[in-house]
Design a protein around this motif. Structure first.
Motif, PDB file in Angstrom:
ATOM      1  N   SER A 173       0.823  -1.205   0.000  1.00 13.72           N
ATOM      2  CA  SER A 173       0.000   0.000   0.000  1.00 13.72           C
ATOM      3  C   SER A 173       0.859   1.258   0.000  1.00 13.72           C
ATOM      4  O   SER A 173       0.587   2.219  -0.731  1.00 13.72           O
ATOM      5  N   LEU A 174       1.898   1.265   0.812  1.00 18.09           N
ATOM      6  CA  LEU A 174       2.770   2.442   0.880  1.00 18.09           C
ATOM      7  C   LEU A 174       3.446   2.713  -0.457  1.00 18.09           C
ATOM      8  O   LEU A 174       3.565   3.864  -0.881  1.00 18.09           O
ATOM      9  N   SER A 175       3.870   1.653  -1.135  1.00 24.13           N
ATOM     10  CA  SER A 175       4.536   1.844  -2.425  1.00 24.13           C
ATOM     11  C   SER A 175       3.555   2.371  -3.469  1.00 24.13           C
ATOM     12  O   SER A 175       3.911   3.215  -4.298  1.00 24.13           O
ATOM     13  N   LEU A 176       2.310   1.914  -3.412  1.00 18.37           N
ATOM     14  CA  LEU A 176       1.312   2.375  -4.376  1.00 18.37           C
ATOM     15  C   LEU A 176       0.899   3.818  -4.096  1.00 18.37           C
ATOM     16  O   LEU A 176       0.696   4.596  -5.029  1.00 18.37           O
ATOM     17  N   ARG A 197     -16.949  16.150   1.328  1.00 14.48           N
ATOM     18  CA  ARG A 197     -15.804  16.619   0.541  1.00 14.48           C
ATOM     19  C   ARG A 197     -15.369  15.510  -0.401  1.00 14.48           C
ATOM     20  O   ARG A 197     -15.893  14.406  -0.358  1.00 14.48           O
ATOM     21  N   ARG A 198     -14.403  15.827  -1.253  1.00  9.34           N
ATOM     22  CA  ARG A 198     -13.843  14.815  -2.153  1.00  9.34           C
ATOM     23  C   ARG A 198     -12.371  14.593  -1.827  1.00  9.34           C
ATOM     24  O   ARG A 198     -11.728  15.419  -1.178  1.00  9.34           O
ATOM     25  N   TYR A 199     -11.868  13.469  -2.317  1.00  7.30           N
ATOM     26  CA  TYR A 199     -10.516  13.042  -1.989  1.00  7.30           C
ATOM     27  C   TYR A 199      -9.665  12.916  -3.246  1.00  7.30           C
ATOM     28  O   TYR A 199     -10.163  12.615  -4.330  1.00  7.30           O
ATOM     29  N   ALA A 200      -8.358  13.115  -3.053  1.00  7.18           N
ATOM     30  CA  ALA A 200      -7.411  12.974  -4.163  1.00  7.18           C
ATOM     31  C   ALA A 200      -6.980  11.530  -4.361  1.00  7.18           C
ATOM     32  O   ALA A 200      -6.505  11.164  -5.444  1.00  7.18           O
ATOM     33  N   LEU A 201      -7.135  10.708  -3.317  1.00  4.56           N
ATOM     34  CA  LEU A 201      -6.714   9.307  -3.386  1.00  4.56           C
ATOM     35  C   LEU A 201      -7.659   8.454  -2.550  1.00  4.56           C
ATOM     36  O   LEU A 201      -7.929   8.759  -1.383  1.00  4.56           O
ATOM     37  N   TRP A 202      -8.150   7.399  -3.171  1.00  4.96           N
ATOM     38  CA  TRP A 202      -8.980   6.376  -2.506  1.00  4.96           C
ATOM     39  C   TRP A 202      -8.150   5.113  -2.436  1.00  4.96           C
ATOM     40  O   TRP A 202      -7.686   4.607  -3.463  1.00  4.96           O
ATOM     41  N   HIS A 203      -7.952   4.579  -1.233  1.00  6.31           N
ATOM     42  CA  HIS A 203      -7.171   3.360  -1.039  1.00  6.31           C
ATOM     43  C   HIS A 203      -8.052   2.281  -0.436  1.00  6.31           C
ATOM     44  O   HIS A 203      -8.785   2.519   0.518  1.00  6.31           O
ATOM     45  N   ASP A 204      -7.960   1.074  -0.996  1.00  7.94           N
ATOM     46  CA  ASP A 204      -8.759  -0.058  -0.515  1.00  7.94           C
ATOM     47  C   ASP A 204      -7.939  -1.331  -0.630  1.00  7.94           C
ATOM     48  O   ASP A 204      -7.653  -1.796  -1.730  1.00  7.94           O
ATOM     49  N   ARG A 205      -7.551  -1.895   0.513  1.00  6.70           N
ATOM     50  CA  ARG A 205      -6.895  -3.194   0.511  1.00  6.70           C
ATOM     51  C   ARG A 205      -7.805  -4.279   1.095  1.00  6.70           C
ATOM     52  O   ARG A 205      -7.458  -5.461   1.063  1.00  6.70           O
ATOM     53  N   ALA A 206      -8.958  -3.905   1.600  1.00  7.08           N
ATOM     54  CA  ALA A 206      -9.695  -4.849   2.428  1.00  7.08           C
ATOM     55  C   ALA A 206     -11.138  -5.096   2.035  1.00  7.08           C
ATOM     56  O   ALA A 206     -11.776  -5.961   2.624  1.00  7.08           O
ATOM     57  N   THR A 229       0.251  -1.626 -12.072  1.00  4.59           N
ATOM     58  CA  THR A 229      -0.189  -2.834 -11.373  1.00  4.59           C
ATOM     59  C   THR A 229       0.914  -3.277 -10.426  1.00  4.59           C
ATOM     60  O   THR A 229       2.081  -2.928 -10.586  1.00  4.59           O
ATOM     61  N   ALA A 230       0.521  -4.035  -9.435  1.00  6.27           N
ATOM     62  CA  ALA A 230       1.486  -4.548  -8.468  1.00  6.27           C
ATOM     63  C   ALA A 230       0.912  -5.813  -7.859  1.00  6.27           C
ATOM     64  O   ALA A 230      -0.266  -6.143  -8.051  1.00  6.27           O
ATOM     65  N   GLY A 231       1.733  -6.507  -7.107  1.00  6.79           N
ATOM     66  CA  GLY A 231       1.288  -7.716  -6.435  1.00  6.79           C
ATOM     67  C   GLY A 231       2.077  -7.934  -5.167  1.00  6.79           C
ATOM     68  O   GLY A 231       3.086  -7.269  -4.918  1.00  6.79           O
ATOM     69  N   ASP A 232       1.599  -8.879  -4.371  1.00  7.83           N
ATOM     70  CA  ASP A 232       2.239  -9.121  -3.086  1.00  7.83           C
ATOM     71  C   ASP A 232       1.949 -10.547  -2.657  1.00  7.83           C
ATOM     72  O   ASP A 232       0.846 -11.055  -2.880  1.00  7.83           O
ATOM     73  N   GLU A 233       2.935 -11.177  -2.060  1.00  8.41           N
ATOM     74  CA  GLU A 233       2.730 -12.458  -1.391  1.00  8.41           C
ATOM     75  C   GLU A 233       2.700 -12.154   0.102  1.00  8.41           C
ATOM     76  O   GLU A 233       3.736 -12.059   0.758  1.00  8.41           O
ATOM     77  N   HIS A 234       1.491 -11.936   0.599  1.00 15.08           N
ATOM     78  CA  HIS A 234       1.326 -11.547   1.996  1.00 15.08           C
ATOM     79  C   HIS A 234       1.470 -12.759   2.901  1.00 15.08           C
ATOM     80  O   HIS A 234       0.871 -13.809   2.660  1.00 15.08           O
ATOM     81  N   PHE A 287      -1.893 -11.337  -3.357  1.00 13.51           N
ATOM     82  CA  PHE A 287      -2.678 -10.130  -3.565  1.00 13.51           C
ATOM     83  C   PHE A 287      -2.389  -9.550  -4.944  1.00 13.51           C
ATOM     84  O   PHE A 287      -1.251  -9.592  -5.433  1.00 13.51           O
ATOM     85  N   THR A 288      -3.437  -9.013  -5.547  1.00 10.48           N
ATOM     86  CA  THR A 288      -3.364  -8.277  -6.807  1.00 10.48           C
ATOM     87  C   THR A 288      -3.749  -6.830  -6.524  1.00 10.48           C
ATOM     88  O   THR A 288      -4.696  -6.580  -5.785  1.00 10.48           O
ATOM     89  N   ALA A 289      -3.033  -5.878  -7.108  1.00 12.30           N
ATOM     90  CA  ALA A 289      -3.355  -4.471  -6.873  1.00 12.30           C
ATOM     91  C   ALA A 289      -3.238  -3.684  -8.168  1.00 12.30           C
ATOM     92  O   ALA A 289      -2.402  -3.986  -9.035  1.00 12.30           O
TER      93      ALA A 289
END
Length: 214
Positions: free
Chosen positions: A40-43, A115-124, A190-195, A205-207
């Motif tokens: 998430s931090l890298s993205l 309000r609106r946001y500049a970035l929406w993050h969802d890992r869950a 795109t990115a991925g992770d072996e959590h 994980f696929t991102a």
């Protein structure tokens, strides 16, 4: 909690379910726990969103993402979840340094922000949306929340990941399948992770990183 829970189908059931999950388990007793959310931090970094721009983390639970973003100098952070227990854990963990972080109990399928946001993050959240109407509600919330030209970061279990999480069915996605869920958005990366779960299992994980049209 029942090891084979009934799938929640409305806002009240979803709230009760996730409240139970966060009440019945320790922080490191859930599969998704990460002390450092490196993917998430890298993205977030890859989006190039300024540290003073508004960021929302949906379905945040106990995630330490806002902690690390604070340490990196981000100043306008919001995290939402259906569990007040999870949000209180985050509030206590952040302490005085996190007084400006907005922690709000809210349903991502029915967000009506002021309000609106500049970035929406969802890992869950997204891979739990097994029904088309749920995905439509998610997209409607996203459209209300994300500013034109804003960035979207979404992660789900990948095609070789688990088929359930917290006893609930999920939908697994390839990068292409996940990006296709947001057809008007531009795919930027795109990115991925072996959590590795706290008990040593591995979850794929696929991102994707997308941008809303201006």
């Amino acid at each position: 909690m029942n090891s084979t829970p009934t799938r929640p189908v409305d806002a009240a059931q979803r709230s009760a379910f996730w409240q139970d999950v966060h009440t019945d388990h320790d922080v490191d007793g859930v599969s998704w726990w990460q002390s450092v959310p490196e993917l998430s931090l890298s993205l977030v970094d890859a989006t190039g969103v300024g540290v003073d721009r508004p960021i929302i983390d949906v379905g945040a639970g106990w995630s330490t993402l806002v902690d690390h973003l604070l340490e990196l100098g981000y100043t306008d952070l919001t995290a939402i979840d259906l569990s007040t227990t999870a949000l209180q854990v985050v509030r206590d963990r952040l302490g005085p340094a996190g007084e400006a972080v907005v922690l709000q109990m809210a349903d991502v399928l029915d967000l009506h922000p002021a309000r609106r946001y500049a970035l929406w993050h969802d890992r869950a959240v997204y891979h739990f949306l097994t029904e088309p109407d749920e995905r439509e509600d998610y997209l409607a919330s996203l459209e209300r929340c994300l500013e034109p030209g804003g960035h979207l970061v979404v992660a789900t279990f990948g095609p070789d990941g688990p088929t359930t999480c917290s006893g609930l069915p999920i939908v697994r996605y390839t990068h292409a399948e996940l990006a296709a869920q947001f057809p008007t958005y531009e795919l930027l990366g795109t990115a991925g992770d072996e959590h590795h779960t706290p008990w040593g299992a591995t979850q794929q994980f696929t991102a994707v990183h997308l941008r809303r049209p201006t």
